[in-house]
Design a protein around this motif. Structure first.
Motif, PDB file in Angstrom:
ATOM      1  N   ILE A 135     -50.839  51.147 -14.474  1.00 36.53           N
ATOM      2  CA  ILE A 135     -51.332  51.095 -13.409  1.00 36.53           C
ATOM      3  C   ILE A 135     -51.850  52.137 -13.331  1.00 36.53           C
ATOM      4  CG2 ILE A 135     -51.010  51.690 -11.189  1.00 36.53           C
ATOM      5  CD1 ILE A 135     -48.234  50.020 -11.485  1.00 36.53           C
ATOM      6  N   ASN A 136     -53.475  51.641 -12.798  1.00 37.66           N
ATOM      7  CA  ASN A 136     -55.132  53.037 -12.324  1.00 37.66           C
ATOM      8  C   ASN A 136     -54.592  52.574 -11.393  1.00 37.66           C
ATOM      9  OD1 ASN A 136     -56.639  55.083 -12.719  1.00 37.66           O
ATOM     10  ND2 ASN A 136     -58.251  53.836 -13.470  1.00 37.66           N
ATOM     11  N   PHE A 137     -54.767  53.605  -9.816  1.00 33.27           N
ATOM     12  CA  PHE A 137     -54.720  53.234  -8.905  1.00 33.27           C
ATOM     13  C   PHE A 137     -56.362  53.522  -8.310  1.00 33.27           C
ATOM     14  CE2 PHE A 137     -50.436  54.091  -8.153  1.00 33.27           C
ATOM     15  CZ  PHE A 137     -50.122  53.312  -7.078  1.00 33.27           C
ATOM     16  N   LEU A 138     -57.074  52.978  -8.474  1.00 36.94           N
ATOM     17  CA  LEU A 138     -58.756  52.924  -7.723  1.00 36.94           C
ATOM     18  C   LEU A 138     -58.553  53.213  -6.973  1.00 36.94           C
ATOM     19  CD1 LEU A 138     -60.471  49.577  -9.734  1.00 36.94           C
ATOM     20  CD2 LEU A 138     -59.510  52.345 -10.659  1.00 36.94           C
ATOM     21  N   PHE A 139     -57.673  52.829  -5.347  1.00 39.68           N
ATOM     22  CA  PHE A 139     -58.014  53.497  -4.198  1.00 39.68           C
ATOM     23  C   PHE A 139     -57.094  52.707  -3.349  1.00 39.68           C
ATOM     24  CE2 PHE A 139     -58.838  51.557   0.600  1.00 39.68           C
ATOM     25  CZ  PHE A 139     -59.608  52.883   0.660  1.00 39.68           C
ATOM     26  N   ALA A 140     -56.006  53.984  -2.820  1.00 37.75           N
ATOM     27  CA  ALA A 140     -55.470  53.400  -2.058  1.00 37.75           C
ATOM     28  C   ALA A 140     -55.473  54.385  -0.473  1.00 37.75           C
ATOM     29  CB  ALA A 140     -54.200  54.281  -2.272  1.00 37.75           C
ATOM     30  N   GLY A 141     -55.673  53.106   0.371  1.00 36.89           N
ATOM     31  CA  GLY A 141     -56.095  54.247   2.222  1.00 36.89           C
ATOM     32  C   GLY A 141     -55.637  53.516   2.930  1.00 36.89           C
ATOM     33  N   ALA A 142     -55.150  53.954   3.890  1.00 38.86           N
ATOM     34  CA  ALA A 142     -54.650  53.085   5.556  1.00 38.86           C
ATOM     35  C   ALA A 142     -56.356  52.671   6.251  1.00 38.86           C
ATOM     36  CB  ALA A 142     -53.702  53.696   6.045  1.00 38.86           C
ATOM     37  N   GLN A 143     -55.434  51.624   6.862  1.00 35.18           N
ATOM     38  CA  GLN A 143     -56.897  51.327   7.578  1.00 35.18           C
ATOM     39  C   GLN A 143     -57.843  52.083   8.850  1.00 35.18           C
ATOM     40  OE1 GLN A 143     -56.544  46.702   8.091  1.00 35.18           O
ATOM     41  NE2 GLN A 143     -57.022  47.180  10.074  1.00 35.18           N
ATOM     42  N   LYS A 144     -58.852  52.053   8.841  1.00 37.63           N
ATOM     43  CA  LYS A 144     -58.953  53.277  10.158  1.00 37.63           C
ATOM     44  C   LYS A 144     -58.376  52.574  11.737  1.00 37.63           C
ATOM     45  CE  LYS A 144     -62.615  56.552  11.196  1.00 37.63           C
ATOM     46  NZ  LYS A 144     -63.667  56.750  11.227  1.00 37.63           N
ATOM     47  N   ASP A 145     -58.619  52.039  11.838  1.00 36.21           N
ATOM     48  CA  ASP A 145     -58.409  51.283  13.366  1.00 36.21           C
ATOM     49  C   ASP A 145     -57.160  50.316  12.943  1.00 36.21           C
ATOM     50  OD1 ASP A 145     -58.883  49.222  12.126  1.00 36.21           O
ATOM     51  OD2 ASP A 145     -59.974  48.233  12.913  1.00 36.21           O
ATOM     52  N   ASP A 146     -55.994  50.908  12.248  1.00 31.08           N
ATOM     53  CA  ASP A 146     -54.809  50.095  12.368  1.00 31.08           C
ATOM     54  C   ASP A 146     -53.721  50.430  11.595  1.00 31.08           C
ATOM     55  OD1 ASP A 146     -52.463  49.524  11.681  1.00 31.08           O
ATOM     56  OD2 ASP A 146     -52.943  47.224  11.804  1.00 31.08           O
ATOM     57  N   PRO A 147     -53.261  52.693  11.180  1.00 25.03           N
ATOM     58  CA  PRO A 147     -52.674  53.190  10.119  1.00 25.03           C
ATOM     59  C   PRO A 147     -51.162  52.236   9.454  1.00 25.03           C
ATOM     60  CG  PRO A 147     -52.870  54.048  12.415  1.00 25.03           C
ATOM     61  CD  PRO A 147     -53.388  52.870  12.674  1.00 25.03           C
ATOM     62  N   THR A 148     -51.084  51.366   9.806  1.00 24.91           N
ATOM     63  CA  THR A 148     -49.906  51.015   9.359  1.00 24.91           C
ATOM     64  C   THR A 148     -50.556  49.314   8.245  1.00 24.91           C
ATOM     65  OG1 THR A 148     -49.628  49.008  11.189  1.00 24.91           O
ATOM     66  CG2 THR A 148     -48.659  50.309  11.489  1.00 24.91           C
ATOM     67  N   LYS A 149     -51.626  49.181   8.491  1.00 24.67           N
ATOM     68  CA  LYS A 149     -52.095  48.455   7.613  1.00 24.67           C
ATOM     69  C   LYS A 149     -52.871  49.284   5.606  1.00 24.67           C
ATOM     70  CE  LYS A 149     -51.757  44.573  10.058  1.00 24.67           C
ATOM     71  NZ  LYS A 149     -50.354  44.322   9.526  1.00 24.67           N
ATOM     72  N   LEU A 150     -51.955  48.857   4.736  1.00 28.99           N
ATOM     73  CA  LEU A 150     -52.557  49.817   3.416  1.00 28.99           C
ATOM     74  C   LEU A 150     -52.885  49.211   2.707  1.00 28.99           C
ATOM     75  CD1 LEU A 150     -51.831  52.306   1.790  1.00 28.99           C
ATOM     76  CD2 LEU A 150     -50.060  51.125   1.397  1.00 28.99           C
ATOM     77  N   HIS A 151     -54.200  50.092   2.447  1.00 25.75           N
ATOM     78  CA  HIS A 151     -55.044  48.438   1.279  1.00 25.75           C
ATOM     79  C   HIS A 151     -55.745  49.523   0.291  1.00 25.75           C
ATOM     80  CE1 HIS A 151     -56.385  46.663   4.427  1.00 25.75           C
ATOM     81  NE2 HIS A 151     -56.896  46.448   5.121  1.00 25.75           N
ATOM     82  N   VAL A 152     -54.930  49.017  -0.914  1.00 23.51           N
ATOM     83  CA  VAL A 152     -54.220  49.379  -1.934  1.00 23.51           C
ATOM     84  C   VAL A 152     -55.666  48.285  -3.466  1.00 23.51           C
ATOM     85  CG1 VAL A 152     -52.673  49.827  -4.143  1.00 23.51           C
ATOM     86  CG2 VAL A 152     -52.295  50.343  -1.488  1.00 23.51           C
ATOM     87  N   VAL A 153     -56.032  49.049  -4.015  1.00 25.31           N
ATOM     88  CA  VAL A 153     -56.630  48.707  -5.593  1.00 25.31           C
ATOM     89  C   VAL A 153     -56.106  49.240  -7.027  1.00 25.31           C
ATOM     90  CG1 VAL A 153     -59.276  47.962  -6.586  1.00 25.31           C
ATOM     91  CG2 VAL A 153     -58.724  47.951  -3.302  1.00 25.31           C
ATOM     92  N   MET A 154     -55.700  48.490  -7.836  1.00 30.16           N
ATOM     93  CA  MET A 154     -54.824  49.059  -8.528  1.00 30.16           C
ATOM     94  C   MET A 154     -55.285  48.133 -10.071  1.00 30.16           C
ATOM     95  SD  MET A 154     -51.065  48.549  -6.703  1.00 30.16           S
ATOM     96  CE  MET A 154     -49.921  49.801  -8.627  1.00 30.16           C
ATOM     97  N   GLN A 155     -55.495  48.844 -11.278  1.00 31.00           N
ATOM     98  CA  GLN A 155     -56.204  48.413 -12.379  1.00 31.00           C
ATOM     99  C   GLN A 155     -54.813  48.418 -13.006  1.00 31.00           C
ATOM    100  OE1 GLN A 155     -58.656  50.801 -14.597  1.00 31.00           O
ATOM    101  NE2 GLN A 155     -60.007  49.070 -15.401  1.00 31.00           N
ATOM    102  N   PHE A 156     -54.330  47.156 -13.838  1.00 31.64           N
ATOM    103  CA  PHE A 156     -53.554  47.274 -14.376  1.00 31.64           C
ATOM    104  C   PHE A 156     -54.258  46.580 -16.009  1.00 31.64           C
ATOM    105  CE2 PHE A 156     -51.614  45.929 -10.800  1.00 31.64           C
ATOM    106  CZ  PHE A 156     -50.353  46.658 -11.211  1.00 31.64           C
TER     107      PHE A 156
END
Length: 109
Positions: free
Chosen positions: A34-55
């Protein structure tokens, strides 16, 4: 060629708790390539995590998803596993036009 996956996940104990779990599981995640390209919580809703991973390949995605021990670690860290929305991304992509600080690299099979 590698596989890009975007996940949206509900988290209940904040981004830092999730991030700490990722670092604690570093060796296992490396084992899946796994290579994480991006991970972060949504600015207007910190309970929503967005992750982009490369396999390295699609079978690694399935092995990651089927790892019961890792799933339990994710659950304990704060991830609501049942909330996960998985989106495979086309391998035709680029980031941060015009100057990409992160270059997408296709992985060899």
């Amino acid at each position: 060629m590698g596989t890009l996956i975007k996940w949206e996940i509900t988290i209940t104990k904040g981004f830092q708790r999730w991030k700490d779990m990722v670092y604690a599981e570093d060796e296992k995640l490396k084992g899946y390539g796994i290579n994480f390209l991006f991970a972060g919580a949504q600015k207007d809703d910190p309970t929503k995590l967005h992750v982009v991973m490369q396999f390295p390949y699609m079978e690694a995605v399935q092995a990651f998803r089927d790892d019961d021990e890792l799933t339990e670690q994710r659950r304990e860290a704060c991830a609501v596993i049942e909330s996960i929305i998985t989106t495979p991304i086309s391998d035709e992509c680029f980031t941060n036009y015009p100057d990409a600080p992160i270059k997408y690299q296709k992985l060899k099979n």
